[in-house]
Design a protein around this motif. Structure first.
Motif, PDB file in Angstrom:
ATOM      1  N   TYR A 116       0.846  -1.162   0.041  1.00  0.00           N
ATOM      2  CA  TYR A 116       0.058  -0.138  -0.172  1.00  0.00           C
ATOM      3  C   TYR A 116       0.795   1.334   0.093  1.00  0.00           C
ATOM      4  CZ  TYR A 116      -3.930  -2.604   0.260  1.00  0.00           C
ATOM      5  OH  TYR A 116      -5.261  -3.664  -0.066  1.00  0.00           O
ATOM      6  N   ARG A 117       2.001   1.085   0.413  1.00  0.00           N
ATOM      7  CA  ARG A 117       2.940   2.282   0.283  1.00  0.00           C
ATOM      8  C   ARG A 117       3.330   2.654  -1.137  1.00  0.00           C
ATOM      9  NH1 ARG A 117       6.489   1.023   4.361  1.00  0.00           N
ATOM     10  NH2 ARG A 117       7.307  -0.400   3.275  1.00  0.00           N
ATOM     11  N   HIS A 118       3.367   1.629  -2.022  1.00  0.00           N
ATOM     12  CA  HIS A 118       3.460   1.778  -3.274  1.00  0.00           C
ATOM     13  C   HIS A 118       2.291   1.851  -4.369  1.00  0.00           C
ATOM     14  CE1 HIS A 118       7.905   1.517  -2.581  1.00  0.00           C
ATOM     15  NE2 HIS A 118       7.590   0.536  -1.755  1.00  0.00           N
ATOM     16  N   PHE A 119       1.459   0.890  -3.834  1.00  0.00           N
ATOM     17  CA  PHE A 119       0.157   0.693  -4.946  1.00  0.00           C
ATOM     18  C   PHE A 119      -0.989   1.115  -3.845  1.00  0.00           C
ATOM     19  CE2 PHE A 119       3.537  -1.811  -6.377  1.00  0.00           C
ATOM     20  CZ  PHE A 119       3.663  -1.157  -7.499  1.00  0.00           C
ATOM     21  N   PRO A 120      -2.126   1.760  -4.232  1.00  0.00           N
ATOM     22  CA  PRO A 120      -3.249   1.987  -3.275  1.00  0.00           C
ATOM     23  C   PRO A 120      -4.052   0.961  -3.220  1.00  0.00           C
ATOM     24  CG  PRO A 120      -3.106   3.907  -5.140  1.00  0.00           C
ATOM     25  CD  PRO A 120      -1.888   2.843  -5.286  1.00  0.00           C
ATOM     26  N   GLY A 121      -4.079  -0.052  -4.229  1.00  0.00           N
ATOM     27  CA  GLY A 121      -4.771  -1.135  -4.251  1.00  0.00           C
ATOM     28  C   GLY A 121      -4.291  -2.108  -5.450  1.00  0.00           C
ATOM     29  N   LYS A 122      -5.134  -3.236  -5.579  1.00  0.00           N
ATOM     30  CA  LYS A 122      -4.725  -4.239  -6.605  1.00  0.00           C
ATOM     31  C   LYS A 122      -4.859  -3.806  -7.907  1.00  0.00           C
ATOM     32  CE  LYS A 122      -5.684  -8.903  -8.410  1.00  0.00           C
ATOM     33  NZ  LYS A 122      -6.532 -10.070  -8.354  1.00  0.00           N
ATOM     34  N   GLU A 123      -5.921  -2.619  -8.010  1.00  0.00           N
ATOM     35  CA  GLU A 123      -5.845  -2.258  -9.672  1.00  0.00           C
ATOM     36  C   GLU A 123      -4.844  -1.493  -9.860  1.00  0.00           C
ATOM     37  OE1 GLU A 123      -9.870  -0.972 -11.834  1.00  0.00           O
ATOM     38  OE2 GLU A 123      -9.364   0.575 -10.459  1.00  0.00           O
ATOM     39  N   ALA A 124      -4.067  -0.667  -8.886  1.00  0.00           N
ATOM     40  CA  ALA A 124      -3.054   0.237  -9.196  1.00  0.00           C
ATOM     41  C   ALA A 124      -1.788  -0.869  -9.573  1.00  0.00           C
ATOM     42  CB  ALA A 124      -2.609   0.951  -7.997  1.00  0.00           C
ATOM     43  N   LEU A 125      -1.633  -2.038  -8.807  1.00  0.00           N
ATOM     44  CA  LEU A 125      -0.812  -3.134  -9.060  1.00  0.00           C
ATOM     45  C   LEU A 125      -1.018  -3.551 -10.506  1.00  0.00           C
ATOM     46  CD1 LEU A 125       1.765  -4.459  -8.234  1.00  0.00           C
ATOM     47  CD2 LEU A 125       0.095  -6.231  -7.102  1.00  0.00           C
ATOM     48  N   VAL A 126      -2.296  -3.752 -10.987  1.00  0.00           N
ATOM     49  CA  VAL A 126      -2.425  -4.295 -12.273  1.00  0.00           C
ATOM     50  C   VAL A 126      -2.136  -3.268 -13.454  1.00  0.00           C
ATOM     51  CG1 VAL A 126      -4.328  -4.623 -14.055  1.00  0.00           C
ATOM     52  CG2 VAL A 126      -4.257  -5.696 -11.742  1.00  0.00           C
ATOM     53  N   VAL A 127      -2.264  -2.118 -13.071  1.00  0.00           N
ATOM     54  CA  VAL A 127      -1.845  -0.940 -13.985  1.00  0.00           C
ATOM     55  C   VAL A 127      -0.377  -0.813 -13.919  1.00  0.00           C
ATOM     56  CG1 VAL A 127      -1.738   1.736 -14.178  1.00  0.00           C
ATOM     57  CG2 VAL A 127      -3.965   0.624 -13.770  1.00  0.00           C
ATOM     58  N   ALA A 128       0.423  -0.890 -13.004  1.00  0.00           N
ATOM     59  CA  ALA A 128       1.751  -1.068 -12.996  1.00  0.00           C
ATOM     60  C   ALA A 128       2.331  -2.229 -13.699  1.00  0.00           C
ATOM     61  CB  ALA A 128       2.481  -1.233 -11.615  1.00  0.00           C
ATOM     62  N   TYR A 129       1.623  -3.245 -13.469  1.00  0.00           N
ATOM     63  CA  TYR A 129       2.116  -4.683 -14.449  1.00  0.00           C
ATOM     64  C   TYR A 129       1.883  -4.393 -16.011  1.00  0.00           C
ATOM     65  CZ  TYR A 129       0.158  -8.486 -16.972  1.00  0.00           C
ATOM     66  OH  TYR A 129       0.074  -9.662 -17.897  1.00  0.00           O
ATOM     67  N   LEU A 130       0.760  -3.817 -16.300  1.00  0.00           N
ATOM     68  CA  LEU A 130       0.506  -3.389 -17.761  1.00  0.00           C
ATOM     69  C   LEU A 130       1.525  -2.434 -18.131  1.00  0.00           C
ATOM     70  CD1 LEU A 130      -3.262  -3.596 -17.976  1.00  0.00           C
ATOM     71  CD2 LEU A 130      -1.582  -5.427 -18.902  1.00  0.00           C
ATOM     72  N   GLU A 131       2.025  -1.498 -17.431  1.00  0.00           N
ATOM     73  CA  GLU A 131       2.914  -0.438 -18.013  1.00  0.00           C
ATOM     74  C   GLU A 131       4.116  -1.052 -17.929  1.00  0.00           C
ATOM     75  OE1 GLU A 131       2.266   2.436 -14.697  1.00  0.00           O
ATOM     76  OE2 GLU A 131       0.781   3.563 -15.997  1.00  0.00           O
ATOM     77  N   HIS A 132       4.456  -1.935 -17.321  1.00  0.00           N
ATOM     78  CA  HIS A 132       5.856  -2.648 -17.240  1.00  0.00           C
ATOM     79  C   HIS A 132       5.932  -3.436 -18.657  1.00  0.00           C
ATOM     80  CE1 HIS A 132       8.293  -6.368 -16.412  1.00  0.00           C
ATOM     81  NE2 HIS A 132       9.268  -5.495 -15.693  1.00  0.00           N
TER      82      HIS A 132
END
Length: 188
Positions: free
Chosen positions: A43-59
């Protein structure tokens, strides 16, 4: 800017799991456990799972952009023509589907799991596909294609089909992609 190792580990783990097993099929607790990070770190890096998914796709987007950059660097070093560069990109896309993306397109897969076209996940998908199509249009124009936009649209369609075909048919269809893409671009 210093890269947070726990953030990178979390993103690498999420990328591997989301691509291999599907986004909705992988819970946050599993990502955290396999990455060896706490919920607070996530949560320090991603506000939630959807933000982690966005980061995954940006990667994933950055990796594909890197493929194009590597082809351009290789073409530049060899003093290649724009047609040669287009051929290198076609080969790079085929190689990517054979080595890295053997379970379909991460952007198509994510879109199937996130149907809200106005949501942040689909926004990343849209940006990637717009960039991909525009870059292919530019390459086709430089290579002398009579209708660069139509050529790019055909290449996007062929890539989508190759990625899905590799996964669904359980066989490497990259050779078919290469031959058809070379025909569409007039490189044959």
């Amino acid at each position: 800017m210093k890269v947070s190792e726990p953030r990178e580990r979390l993103l690498r783990t999420a990328t591997r799991l989301f691509y291999a097993e599907g986004i909705r099929g992988v819970g946050v607790d599993r990502v955290l456990a396999e990455a060896g990070v706490t919920r607070a770190t996530m949560y320090r890096h991603f506000p939630g799972k959807e933000a982690l998914v966005v980061a995954y796709l940006e990667h994933e987007d950055a990796a594909i952009r890197g493929l194009f950059a590597a082809a351009a660097e290789q073409a530049s070093a060899a003093e290649a023509t724009p047609r040669d560069l287009l051929a290198l990109v076609i080969d790079g896309v085929a190689d990517d589907a054979t080595r890295l993306h053997t379970r379909g397109c991460p952007f198509i897969n994510a879109s199937a799991e996130f149907p809200d076209a106005a949501g942040p996940v689909r926004a990343v998908v849209r940006r990637h596909r717009d960039w991909f199509r525009a870059t292919l249009t530019d390459l086709a124009a430089a290579a002398g294609a009579p209708d660069p936009a139509a050529t790019a649209a055909s290449l996007v369609l062929l890539r989508d089909a190759m990625l899905v075909g590799n996964y669904l048919d359980g066989r490497d269809v990259a050779a078919d992609f290469r031959a058809t893409a070379r025909g569409v671009t007039g490189l044959d």
